[in-house]
Design a protein around this motif. Sequence first.
Motif, PDB file in Angstrom:
ATOM      1  N   LEU A  55       0.818  -1.206   0.000  1.00 43.16           N
ATOM      2  CA  LEU A  55       0.000   0.000   0.000  1.00 43.16           C
ATOM      3  C   LEU A  55       0.860   1.267   0.000  1.00 43.16           C
ATOM      4  CD1 LEU A  55      -2.842   1.154   0.071  1.00 43.16           C
ATOM      5  CD2 LEU A  55      -2.786   1.008   2.573  1.00 43.16           C
ATOM      6  N   THR A  56       1.932   1.281   0.791  1.00 43.23           N
ATOM      7  CA  THR A  56       2.780   2.478   0.840  1.00 43.23           C
ATOM      8  C   THR A  56       3.494   2.705  -0.492  1.00 43.23           C
ATOM      9  OG1 THR A  56       4.497   1.111   1.875  1.00 43.23           O
ATOM     10  CG2 THR A  56       3.139   2.477   3.335  1.00 43.23           C
ATOM     11  N   ASP A  57       3.956   1.636  -1.129  1.00 42.44           N
ATOM     12  CA  ASP A  57       4.545   1.754  -2.474  1.00 42.44           C
ATOM     13  C   ASP A  57       3.527   2.339  -3.451  1.00 42.44           C
ATOM     14  OD1 ASP A  57       6.660   0.357  -1.308  1.00 42.44           O
ATOM     15  OD2 ASP A  57       7.053  -0.772  -3.139  1.00 42.44           O
ATOM     16  N   SER A  58       2.299   1.858  -3.352  1.00 40.51           N
ATOM     17  CA  SER A  58       1.257   2.300  -4.285  1.00 40.51           C
ATOM     18  C   SER A  58       0.970   3.787  -4.126  1.00 40.51           C
ATOM     19  CB  SER A  58      -0.019   1.488  -4.057  1.00 40.51           C
ATOM     20  OG  SER A  58       0.220   0.106  -4.262  1.00 40.51           O
ATOM     21  N   VAL A  59       1.002   4.281  -2.901  1.00 40.67           N
ATOM     22  CA  VAL A  59       0.784   5.721  -2.680  1.00 40.67           C
ATOM     23  C   VAL A  59       1.906   6.525  -3.325  1.00 40.67           C
ATOM     24  CG1 VAL A  59       0.658   7.542  -0.943  1.00 40.67           C
ATOM     25  CG2 VAL A  59      -0.545   5.391  -0.568  1.00 40.67           C
ATOM     26  N   ALA A  60       3.159   6.082  -3.129  1.00 41.03           N
ATOM     27  CA  ALA A  60       4.300   6.798  -3.713  1.00 41.03           C
ATOM     28  C   ALA A  60       4.256   6.757  -5.238  1.00 41.03           C
ATOM     29  CB  ALA A  60       5.612   6.206  -3.208  1.00 41.03           C
ATOM     30  N   ILE A  61       3.894   5.617  -5.806  1.00 39.94           N
ATOM     31  CA  ILE A  61       3.794   5.496  -7.267  1.00 39.94           C
ATOM     32  C   ILE A  61       2.635   6.350  -7.775  1.00 39.94           C
ATOM     33  CG2 ILE A  61       3.239   3.868  -9.119  1.00 39.94           C
ATOM     34  CD1 ILE A  61       4.807   1.751  -7.421  1.00 39.94           C
ATOM     35  N   GLY A  62       1.533   6.370  -7.046  1.00 35.34           N
ATOM     36  CA  GLY A  62       0.426   7.250  -7.407  1.00 35.34           C
ATOM     37  C   GLY A  62       0.837   8.714  -7.381  1.00 35.34           C
ATOM     38  N   PHE A  63       1.672   9.079  -6.409  1.00 30.75           N
ATOM     39  CA  PHE A  63       2.151  10.467  -6.308  1.00 30.75           C
ATOM     40  C   PHE A  63       2.958  10.852  -7.542  1.00 30.75           C
ATOM     41  CE2 PHE A  63       4.766  13.962  -4.655  1.00 30.75           C
ATOM     42  CZ  PHE A  63       3.810  14.711  -3.977  1.00 30.75           C
ATOM     43  N   ALA A  64       3.713   9.899  -8.107  1.00 27.23           N
ATOM     44  CA  ALA A  64       4.469  10.176  -9.336  1.00 27.23           C
ATOM     45  C   ALA A  64       3.534  10.478 -10.500  1.00 27.23           C
ATOM     46  CB  ALA A  64       5.375   8.991  -9.676  1.00 27.23           C
ATOM     47  N   GLY A  65       2.379   9.821 -10.555  1.00 28.98           N
ATOM     48  CA  GLY A  65       1.407  10.109 -11.596  1.00 28.98           C
ATOM     49  C   GLY A  65       0.630  11.384 -11.351  1.00 28.98           C
ATOM     50  N   LEU A  66       0.703  11.884 -10.134  1.00 30.32           N
ATOM     51  CA  LEU A  66      -0.037  13.084  -9.724  1.00 30.32           C
ATOM     52  C   LEU A  66       0.760  14.361  -9.891  1.00 30.32           C
ATOM     53  CD1 LEU A  66      -2.523  14.281  -8.003  1.00 30.32           C
ATOM     54  CD2 LEU A  66      -1.074  13.832  -5.998  1.00 30.32           C
ATOM     55  N   PHE A  67       2.069  14.310  -9.571  1.00 33.51           N
ATOM     56  CA  PHE A  67       2.861  15.516  -9.384  1.00 33.51           C
ATOM     57  C   PHE A  67       3.692  15.816 -10.629  1.00 33.51           C
ATOM     58  CE2 PHE A  67       5.634  18.584  -7.540  1.00 33.51           C
ATOM     59  CZ  PHE A  67       5.018  19.047  -6.377  1.00 33.51           C
ATOM     60  N   SER A  68       3.165  16.632 -11.529  1.00 31.93           N
ATOM     61  CA  SER A  68       3.901  16.992 -12.740  1.00 31.93           C
ATOM     62  C   SER A  68       4.864  18.143 -12.467  1.00 31.93           C
ATOM     63  CB  SER A  68       2.938  17.364 -13.864  1.00 31.93           C
ATOM     64  OG  SER A  68       2.070  18.398 -13.454  1.00 31.93           O
ATOM     65  N   ASN A  69       5.836  18.290 -13.341  1.00 36.06           N
ATOM     66  CA  ASN A  69       6.882  19.301 -13.165  1.00 36.06           C
ATOM     67  C   ASN A  69       6.377  20.651 -13.675  1.00 36.06           C
ATOM     68  OD1 ASN A  69       9.288  20.690 -12.840  1.00 36.06           O
ATOM     69  ND2 ASN A  69      10.546  18.997 -13.570  1.00 36.06           N
ATOM     70  N   THR A  70       5.465  21.236 -12.912  1.00 35.32           N
ATOM     71  CA  THR A  70       4.807  22.476 -13.326  1.00 35.32           C
ATOM     72  C   THR A  70       5.763  23.660 -13.367  1.00 35.32           C
ATOM     73  OG1 THR A  70       4.204  22.968 -11.025  1.00 35.32           O
ATOM     74  CG2 THR A  70       2.609  21.731 -12.340  1.00 35.32           C
ATOM     75  N   LEU A  71       6.770  23.658 -12.513  1.00 36.67           N
ATOM     76  CA  LEU A  71       7.614  24.842 -12.337  1.00 36.67           C
ATOM     77  C   LEU A  71       8.843  24.826 -13.240  1.00 36.67           C
ATOM     78  CD1 LEU A  71       8.029  27.471 -10.794  1.00 36.67           C
ATOM     79  CD2 LEU A  71       9.070  26.162  -8.938  1.00 36.67           C
ATOM     80  N   LEU A  72       9.638  23.761 -13.187  1.00 32.50           N
ATOM     81  CA  LEU A  72      10.908  23.747 -13.918  1.00 32.50           C
ATOM     82  C   LEU A  72      10.737  23.475 -15.405  1.00 32.50           C
ATOM     83  CD1 LEU A  72      13.336  21.918 -11.471  1.00 32.50           C
ATOM     84  CD2 LEU A  72      12.575  24.290 -11.510  1.00 32.50           C
ATOM     85  N   LEU A  73       9.662  22.777 -15.797  1.00 34.97           N
ATOM     86  CA  LEU A  73       9.428  22.506 -17.218  1.00 34.97           C
ATOM     87  C   LEU A  73       8.206  23.261 -17.749  1.00 34.97           C
ATOM     88  CD1 LEU A  73      10.138  18.654 -17.487  1.00 34.97           C
ATOM     89  CD2 LEU A  73      11.660  20.563 -18.022  1.00 34.97           C
ATOM     90  N   GLY A  74       7.088  23.171 -17.052  1.00 38.95           N
ATOM     91  CA  GLY A  74       5.870  23.788 -17.546  1.00 38.95           C
ATOM     92  C   GLY A  74       5.980  25.291 -17.737  1.00 38.95           C
ATOM     93  N   LEU A  75       6.617  25.958 -16.788  1.00 39.11           N
ATOM     94  CA  LEU A  75       6.717  27.422 -16.857  1.00 39.11           C
ATOM     95  C   LEU A  75       7.589  27.889 -18.030  1.00 39.11           C
ATOM     96  CD1 LEU A  75       5.539  29.741 -15.143  1.00 39.11           C
ATOM     97  CD2 LEU A  75       7.700  29.791 -13.902  1.00 39.11           C
ATOM     98  N   PRO A  76       8.846  27.395 -18.164  1.00 39.23           N
ATOM     99  CA  PRO A  76       9.665  27.893 -19.278  1.00 39.23           C
ATOM    100  C   PRO A  76       9.139  27.484 -20.650  1.00 39.23           C
ATOM    101  CG  PRO A  76      10.814  26.129 -18.112  1.00 39.23           C
ATOM    102  CD  PRO A  76       9.624  26.507 -17.276  1.00 39.23           C
ATOM    103  N   ILE A  77       8.541  26.303 -20.778  1.00 33.47           N
ATOM    104  CA  ILE A  77       8.029  25.888 -22.091  1.00 33.47           C
ATOM    105  C   ILE A  77       6.816  26.729 -22.479  1.00 33.47           C
ATOM    106  CG2 ILE A  77       6.871  24.002 -23.313  1.00 33.47           C
ATOM    107  CD1 ILE A  77       8.870  22.096 -21.988  1.00 33.47           C
TER     108      ILE A  77
END
Length: 312
Positions: free
Chosen positions: A92-114
Motif C-alpha cells: 500500500l505504501t509503495d502504491s501511494v508513492a507510485i500514485g504520487f508520481a502520476g499526480l505531481f507533474s513538473n509544473t515549475l521547472l518545465l511547464g513554466l519555461p516551455i
Amino acid sequence: MTALLDVIMPVFLVIGFGYAAARFGLFSDSAVDGVMRFAQNFALPCLLFRSIATLDLSGAYDSGLLLSFYGGAFSGFALCFLGARYLFNRPLTDSVAIGFAGLFSNTLLLGLPITERAYGPEALQGNFAIISIHSPMLYAFGISLMEWARTRGQGLSPSALTRQVVQAIFSQPLVIGIAIGFVVNLSGLPLPGAFWSGIDLMSRAAIPAALFGLGGVLFRYRPEGDKATIAMICAASLIVHPGVTWILGVKVFGLGTDALRSAVVTAAMAPGVNAYLFAHLYGVAKRVNASAVLIATALSITSTWMWLAILP
C-alpha cells in the motif's frame, strides 16, 4: 519542427548541459546539490513570491482552469495507485508513492519555461494560478494518504496527523514564497523599488539554475527494473493527465485559449523530482519513481511537441 527547435529544445539543452557536466565529472555531486539548493530554497521562492504578489487574483483563478488541470492530475494518481496496488501487487505504501508520481507533474521547472517560450510571458497567468496551489494541495494529499497507509491500525489521532501534514507543507521554501506573495498581494503592502530590483535579479536566475541542476540530478538516476510500472507512470503523466485536462477544458468548461494552453502544457510535463523526493522521504518505491522521472523527462521532448501541435 519550428516548435520543437525554438520552444522545447532550448529548455532540454540546458538540462542536457547539466547532465553532461555531471556525467563527465565537470560538476561534482556536492556542486549539483548546491545549485539545486540555491534554486529550490532561494531563487524559485523569489520567483513565485514576485509572481503571486503581482498576480491579478480576480482574473487568474478560473475554476474551469483549475478543475481541468487537477481533474487530470488526480486521474493520473488513480491510474498509478490502482495499477500499482491491484495490477502489480505492490504494498500500500509503495502504491501511494507510485500514485504520487502520476499526480505531481513538473509544473515549475518545465511547464513554466516551455509555456513562456511557446506563448510569451503574458500567457503565464494560468500557470501561476496552478502553481500557487500545486505543492500545498498535492503534498497535503500525498502526505495524508501516506501517513494513513503507514499508520493503519496504530490509532494515530486526526490532530496528530494534521500537525504532521501542516508541518511538512509549510517547511517547504516554495510554499513559504507563495504564502508571502499572497500576503503582499492581498494587503497591498508597498515595497521599495530596490527590494523589487533585488527580487527580479534572483528571479531571473531561478529557471536556468534549476534546469541545469535538474540535469545533474537526473544523472544520478538509473532506469532499472519494474519496466511495466515505470511505463504506467510515464503514460499517466504524458498522456492521461494532459488528455483528461484537454477534454475537460474543451468539452466541459470551454476554456479560453490562454487558459487551455496553460492547463494542458503544464499537465503534459513529466513527473517532477518531487516524485522521487516523496518516495525517498518514506523509503518506498524509490527506484521506480527515480527511473520514471528520468525516462518521462526524456520522453516529454516528443510528447510536449505533440501537445503544442494540438493546442490552438
